[in-house]
Design a protein around this motif. Structure first.
Motif, PDB file in Angstrom:
ATOM      1  N   LEU C  96     -39.218   5.667  24.834  1.00 53.21           N
ATOM      2  CA  LEU C  96     -37.824   5.531  25.238  1.00 53.21           C
ATOM      3  C   LEU C  96     -36.921   4.887  24.193  1.00 53.21           C
ATOM      4  O   LEU C  96     -35.729   5.103  24.190  1.00 53.21           O
ATOM      5  N   CYS C  97     -37.497   4.109  23.306  1.00 50.56           N
ATOM      6  CA  CYS C  97     -36.649   3.339  22.400  1.00 50.56           C
ATOM      7  C   CYS C  97     -35.929   4.239  21.408  1.00 50.56           C
ATOM      8  O   CYS C  97     -36.569   5.007  20.685  1.00 50.56           O
ATOM      9  N   PRO C  98     -34.592   4.159  21.335  1.00 48.37           N
ATOM     10  CA  PRO C  98     -33.859   5.003  20.395  1.00 48.37           C
ATOM     11  C   PRO C  98     -34.098   4.626  18.943  1.00 48.37           C
ATOM     12  O   PRO C  98     -34.066   5.469  18.059  1.00 48.37           O
ATOM     13  N   LEU C  99     -34.365   3.344  18.700  1.00 42.56           N
ATOM     14  CA  LEU C  99     -34.690   2.956  17.326  1.00 42.56           C
ATOM     15  C   LEU C  99     -35.989   3.608  16.898  1.00 42.56           C
ATOM     16  O   LEU C  99     -36.152   4.026  15.759  1.00 42.56           O
ATOM     17  N   ASP C 104     -38.897   7.852  13.915  1.00 39.83           N
ATOM     18  CA  ASP C 104     -39.733   9.049  13.953  1.00 39.83           C
ATOM     19  C   ASP C 104     -39.024  10.212  13.291  1.00 39.83           C
ATOM     20  O   ASP C 104     -39.645  11.078  12.673  1.00 39.83           O
ATOM     21  N   PHE C 105     -37.685  10.210  13.396  1.00 36.91           N
ATOM     22  CA  PHE C 105     -36.932  11.269  12.746  1.00 36.91           C
ATOM     23  C   PHE C 105     -37.079  11.167  11.233  1.00 36.91           C
ATOM     24  O   PHE C 105     -37.268  12.170  10.532  1.00 36.91           O
ATOM     25  N   LEU C 106     -37.015   9.929  10.725  1.00 35.40           N
ATOM     26  CA  LEU C 106     -37.204   9.744   9.286  1.00 35.40           C
ATOM     27  C   LEU C 106     -38.605  10.187   8.867  1.00 35.40           C
ATOM     28  O   LEU C 106     -38.787  10.833   7.839  1.00 35.40           O
ATOM     29  N   SER C 107     -39.603   9.838   9.706  1.00 38.14           N
ATOM     30  CA  SER C 107     -40.973  10.270   9.393  1.00 38.14           C
ATOM     31  C   SER C 107     -41.072  11.778   9.380  1.00 38.14           C
ATOM     32  O   SER C 107     -41.789  12.359   8.570  1.00 38.14           O
ATOM     33  N   PHE C 108     -40.333  12.392  10.286  1.00 35.64           N
ATOM     34  CA  PHE C 108     -40.349  13.846  10.369  1.00 35.64           C
ATOM     35  C   PHE C 108     -39.834  14.465   9.078  1.00 35.64           C
ATOM     36  O   PHE C 108     -40.411  15.424   8.558  1.00 35.64           O
ATOM     37  N   ILE C 109     -38.755  13.874   8.541  1.00 40.49           N
ATOM     38  CA  ILE C 109     -38.204  14.389   7.287  1.00 40.49           C
ATOM     39  C   ILE C 109     -39.239  14.223   6.169  1.00 40.49           C
ATOM     40  O   ILE C 109     -39.462  15.119   5.358  1.00 40.49           O
ATOM     41  N   ARG C 110     -39.902  13.047   6.174  1.00 41.20           N
ATOM     42  CA  ARG C 110     -40.904  12.806   5.138  1.00 41.20           C
ATOM     43  C   ARG C 110     -42.022  13.835   5.208  1.00 41.20           C
ATOM     44  O   ARG C 110     -42.487  14.351   4.204  1.00 41.20           O
ATOM     45  N   LYS C 111     -42.439  14.149   6.458  1.00 38.32           N
ATOM     46  CA  LYS C 111     -43.537  15.109   6.599  1.00 38.32           C
ATOM     47  C   LYS C 111     -43.128  16.482   6.109  1.00 38.32           C
ATOM     48  O   LYS C 111     -43.899  17.189   5.470  1.00 38.32           O
ATOM     49  N   LYS C 112     -41.877  16.854   6.399  1.00 41.94           N
ATOM     50  CA  LYS C 112     -41.408  18.160   5.946  1.00 41.94           C
ATOM     51  C   LYS C 112     -41.391  18.236   4.431  1.00 41.94           C
ATOM     52  O   LYS C 112     -41.651  19.278   3.849  1.00 41.94           O
ATOM     53  N   LEU C 113     -41.055  17.109   3.806  1.00 43.48           N
ATOM     54  CA  LEU C 113     -41.008  17.093   2.348  1.00 43.48           C
ATOM     55  C   LEU C 113     -42.383  16.891   1.742  1.00 43.48           C
ATOM     56  O   LEU C 113     -42.531  16.845   0.526  1.00 43.48           O
ATOM     57  N   LYS C 114     -43.422  16.759   2.592  1.00 39.10           N
ATOM     58  CA  LYS C 114     -44.806  16.590   2.172  1.00 39.10           C
ATOM     59  C   LYS C 114     -44.982  15.384   1.259  1.00 39.10           C
ATOM     60  O   LYS C 114     -45.721  15.432   0.274  1.00 39.10           O
TER      61      LYS C 114
END
Lengths: 422, 265, 317
Positions: C96-99, C104-114
């Motif tokens: 639930l936490c928006p922070l 997690d969104f930042l992690s998602f970007i990192r994963k996409k950039l491998k």
């Protein structure tokens, strides 16, 4: 040449040599004929083409070598095959079950050495089948025998030593095993003169994951009350994973699975037995064949194929993340007794429940200290659980067949008696 | 069920040294015979069966079921079924029983091997252990020693009981024990003391073997080697328990085979 | 339906509700509290919310609530939290936490950039385990000190703002992120300028630290959660919560995948061999370990007697 993975310097600097061994064509013919005979078990199920699979593959590897591809051989299952495959080399497992090679090896190695080591060494020396095709052999320092074997192999092959830690903790993994795999990757790149790209590694990992999926699928069939395939058939098929091309192997197993899915079992009357301990490698199916005269083997928790069971799960698809996930899979879930505090016990207990095992046979190769000492722990646990256990200490020779048969037959009779009419 | 029926069964125990045959009718042994196996199990079995049939005054056709057991059982083509000697031994032991109570452990001292069998509360085999790799704990050991001491094997056991001071034999291997005996003879030691020491040696090996599976009261001692009273006494002394030797101990396994034959009818 | 897919949806909905929820309240014409009880700690100016430069005066609370003393105000919020904690503990953190969603969104970007993820060494993780409680303690004390009630008693006026009301987060620049997300770029930049008053300066640096942790989560997964004061309290309830993780030690093959995927780098699930409950201090109940475990029924998510999710071997892609 003998060196540690990741280092340049050769370990042994003084000159000594092995006697010259001449290849024995008769033995090779005998083994190939034996394979054709044994592989009829698989053809009975309906999958054709297994009879000539060894000779075909040897020819194929020879051709690929001529075109410049390198063959990387290895013992045990600590070496990530995905890495070898991604570096465009051919992975080849040189664990051997051939009895005739032991005579050759005993000219050089002492008598009191594990038969698997003697056989692998003898087969490579006498250039039998695919054993001599390796450009490099990677030897993990899992047991004393393999450790010292490196010196002997180095006299006619390039040997890389992978130093295994003795404990399977996360710290040991991070400090000692993971860095080794990273430098192994660099060594492989030097060998194949080509960098492993991130995409290639990803593709390789996904391909080998399919191998795990298909292996598990096949194993699920053996959980049935009436398994459609017996231990001999299963082990024969899995043996081909030692040398066969991965994609073709996966295809073959998928085909086999389709045939077995709908097959009626002929093994429902037999008690179910699990084999544990030293690996059973073709053609050393002596114990397997004797056991299957009276029971059906539905599972082997042995290092021969256990590495096909755990998948590589990558969370972080960066280069480093993939290598870490790979190294993890080949180290942490290992059931080799060379690790202290080896937790094969839980796996055995779980499999007894999953496969409804009636009895367990502990296969122990002679002169193996590790499996010998491990026996007490396993006996203790299984006595508490109440599952019957039989220990068979043997080697590759055929002289003790009758003695083994008496023990196994009595054991199966005991099991039958305990569990009523089967 | 095993005792009042009209079935006639035969049990053939093809051991590595001797082949034994027992013919069973209505729970009673009506014929038995022993012959040396030598190199031909099939021939030995046929010969022994003939002898036993003669004693029972029966013909081969009278037999309803033949069970072959022992090392050479698979060579007996005319047998209806083959069963391992451990199962047969347990069957016979349960049938014979002992005057001291329920049988817990069976020790079988054969010509070239020895076995120990642990029975569960129902008399079924729970665990077993075999020594068929080293001659030191087998009948062969005593044979070699008797020859060295130029004595007959029958007198061996009784002589050992006369000893008041058994000499401990240190060598575990048959060949090296023989050498040790020769040196003891040269030292002019008493024969009965040496023999008593040898008997303790064998008893020790048997106890070590049986300890691997657990020694439970009552101990049933059979096989050809059980005829030797010296070993029985040595075992009793070593274990501190009573050991029961059935009559005709060398035929126990063959009897068990014949009993299994009755069940299969 | 994979756990991670459900969780993704829940996280995004929760994020939108909490960050922009006030606006929905405005446009729907309802009072926020008690609609979104946990929105209070997440920096709103009392009485207004702004989006893209435009200010919307909202009734944050019912009028009668505004007259209550801070203690009585906090009480229902605390009770809601307490119930959540007892039932779900750090489930709030993971779902639930928006922070958390932002990280997690930042992690998602990192994963996409491998790009490779950084793993903190054990010692540093242990350090943060203690640090976050000291930090929580400090924050509680400071909040207490600058609350209206206390201010009136003690008379510290240095940190009162223009409206005469104060909120902790207004004095810290951690709210930069949330302002930026609402399009309030000017406000965000204003927060980043260091203030002159010494006490505000302390908060400024604390806020910078927080910002560092938020953005550090690009390389280290859920980095901010290591020091989050709310997380600190959530984690205290982990051991005894009704929502817990169960492990069948016999089925475990020690493959270490649970260790590999855990964003909080906790080892309890992997290292436990004897007991069945494997909740640990730092767990945010994201259940990635359960999802990725290759052994059937080895790890289970349980709520009291019920099993909600169970691990299962999955084929790749």
């Amino acid at each position: 040449m003998l060196k540690i993975v990741g280092e340049k310097e050769e370990i042994e600097k003084f000159e000594w040599n092995l006697p010259k061994i001449f290849p024995d064509k008769k033995v090779e013919k005998k083994i190939l004929k034996l394979w054709e005979l044994d592989s009829k078990e698989i053809e009975k199920i309906g999958v054709k083409g297994y009879g000539k699979i060894i000779s075909k593959r040897i020819k194929e590897i020879r051709k690929m070598k001529e075109n410049g591809k390198k063959v990387v051989g290895y013992l045990c299952n600590f070496i990530p095959e995905e890495l070898i495959y991604a570096s465009n080399c051919i992975p080849l497992r040189v664990c051997c079950g051939i009895y005739e090679s032991i005579n050759v090896a005993e000219k050089i190695l002492p008598m009191d050495v594990c038969p698997l080591i003697k056989s692998s060494f003898g087969s490579t020396l006498s250039k039998l089948l695919w054993f001599d095709l390796c450009d490099v052999i990677i030897l993990p320092t899992s047991c004393d025998g393999k450790k010292k074997l490196a010196e002997f192999f180095s006299k006619f092959k390039d040997v890389w030593i992978l130093h295994l830690p003795n404990l399977k903790t996360e710290d040991e993994f991070n400090r000692n095993f993971l860095p080794l795999i990273k430098v192994l990757k660099e060594d492989l790149e030097k060998l194949s003169k080509k960098r492993i790209s991130r995409d290639e590694l990803e593709k390789s990992i996904k391909l080998f994951h399919k191998r795990t999926e298909v292996f598990r699928k096949l194993n699920e069939l053996r959980k049935k009350n009436q398994p459609p395939i017996n231990g001999i058939g299963f082990n024969l098929i899995l043996f081909t994973s030692f040398f066969e091309d991965v994609e073709r192997w996966i295809k073959n197993i998928n085909l086999l699975y389709k045939k077995l899915e709908r097959k009626d079992s002929k093994f429902s009357e037999y008690p179910k037995v699990m084999l544990i301990g030293s690996p059973i490698i073709w053609p050393n199916f002596k114990l397997l064949k004797i056991v299957e005269e009276f029971a059906v083997v539905v599972n082997e928790t042995m290092c021969s194929f256990e590495h096909l069971y755990t998948p590589v799960e990558v969370d972080d698809w960066s280069y480093e993340g993939m290598i870490r996930a790979l190294a993890r899979k080949y180290f942490l879930p290992s059931i080799c007794p060379c690790f202290l505090g080896n937790d094969i016990v839980d796996r055995i207990l779980q499999r007894i429940e999953d496969y409804k095992i009636d009895g367990i046979i502990y296969h122990q190769l002679k002169n193996c200290l590790l499996f010998d000492m491990e026996y007490y722990k396993i006996k203790f646990v299984l006595e508490k659980k109440g599952t019957p256990l039989l220990r068979i200490q043997t080697d590759y020779a055929k002289e003790d067949v009758e003695q083994i048969r008496t023990r196994v037959e009595t054991f199966i009779n005991i099991i039958k008696g305990k569990y009523g009419n089967k | 069920m095993l005792t009042n029926n009209n079935f006639i069964t035969a049990g053939i125990d093809v051991g590595s040294v001797a082949t034994k045959v027992v013919i069973l009718k209505n729970g009673k042994i009506v014929g038995k015979s022993l012959t040396l196996t030598k190199a031909d199990p099939f021939h030995a079995a046929t010969f022994a069966l003939k002898k036993a049939l003669k004693e029972a005054r029966l013909h081969k056709n009278n037999i309803n079921f033949i069970v072959a057991t022992g090392y050479g059982r698979r060579a007996i083509e005319f047998a209806n079924e083959t069963v391992t000697e451990i199962i047969c031994n347990a069957k016979a032991a349960n049938f014979l029983g002992s005057p001291f109570g329920k049988i817990g452990t069976i020790i079988d001292l054969g010509g070239q091997d020895s076995k120990a069998i642990l029975l569960d509360n129902d008399g079924k085999v729970e665990r077993f252990v075999m020594n068929d790799k080293c001659s030191a704990g087998t009948g062969r050991f005593l044979e070699v020693m008797a020859r060295t001491l130029e004595l007959k094997l029958d007198e061996f056991g009784k002589l050992s009981l006369k000893s008041k001071n058994p000499i401990k034999i240190n060598s575990t291997c048959t060949i090296f024990a023989e050498t040790e005996i020769i040196s003891l003879i040269a030292q002019k030691k008493k024969v009965e003391d040496m023999i008593a020491g040898l008997h303790f040696s064998i008893a020790e090996k048997l106890v070590n073997l049986a300890s691997q599976i657990g020694i439970k009261d009552v101990i049933f001692f059979d096989g050809g080697g059980a005829k030797n009273v010296g070993i029985k006494v040595a075992l009793e002394k070593m274990l501190g328990k009573k050991v029961y030797v059935p009559p005709f101990p060398e035929y126990v396994v063959a009897l068990g085979a014949a009993l299994i034959g009755v069940e299969k009818c | 339906m994979g756990i991670s897919k459900i969780r993704k949806a829940v996280r995004i909905i929760s994020f939108v509700l909490i960050v922009y929820g006030g606006l929905f309240a405005y446009f729907l014409g309802v009072k926020i509290f008690p609609l979104i009880p946990i929105s209070l700690p997440i920096s709103y100016s009392a009485g207004e919310i702004s989006l893209l430069g435009k200010s919307y005066g909202i009734h944050f609370f019912e009028d009668w609530i505004m007259d209550l003393s801070p203690f009585t105000l906090i009480l229902p919020i605390l009770i809601t939290f307490l119930i959540c904690w007892l039932l779900f503990a750090s489930f709030l953190c993971g779902w639930l936490c928006p922070l958390g969603c932002f990280q997690d969104f930042l992690s998602f970007i990192r994963k996409k950039l491998k790009i490779e993820k950084l793993i903190l060494p054990k010692k540093i993780e242990k350090f943060f385990d203690y640090f976050r409680y000291i930090f929580l303690f400090l924050i509680l004390i400071i909040t207490f000190l600058i609350s209206d009630y206390f201010v009136n008693q003690v008379g510290i006026s240095a940190i009162r703002d223009m409206h005469g009301k104060v909120s902790v987060s207004k004095t810290s620049c951690a709210g930069t992120v949330l302002d930026a997300l609402r399009g309030e770029i000017e406000k965000a930049i204003k927060r980043l300028t260091p203030p002159s008053q010494p006490i505000r300066l302390i908060f400024y640096f604390i806020g910078l630290l927080f910002l560092g942790f938020y953005f550090g989560s690009f390389f280290i997964e859920r980095f901010y959660c290591r020091v989050c004061p709310i997380g600190a309290v959530n984690f205290l309830f982990n051991e005894g919560s009704f929502l817990f993780l169960e492990k069948d030690n016999q089925r475990c093959t020690r493959c270490g995948i649970c260790l590999e995927v855990c964003p909080m780098n906790q080892r309890k699930v992997y290292e436990e061999r004897i007991r069945n409950k494997v909740d640990s201090m730092r767990c945010i109940k994201c259940f990635k370990c359960v999802e990725k475990c290759p052994e059937d029924n080895c790890l289970k998510v349980r709520f009291m007697k019920f099993t909600i999710f169970s691990s299962k071997f999955k084929n790749i892609g």
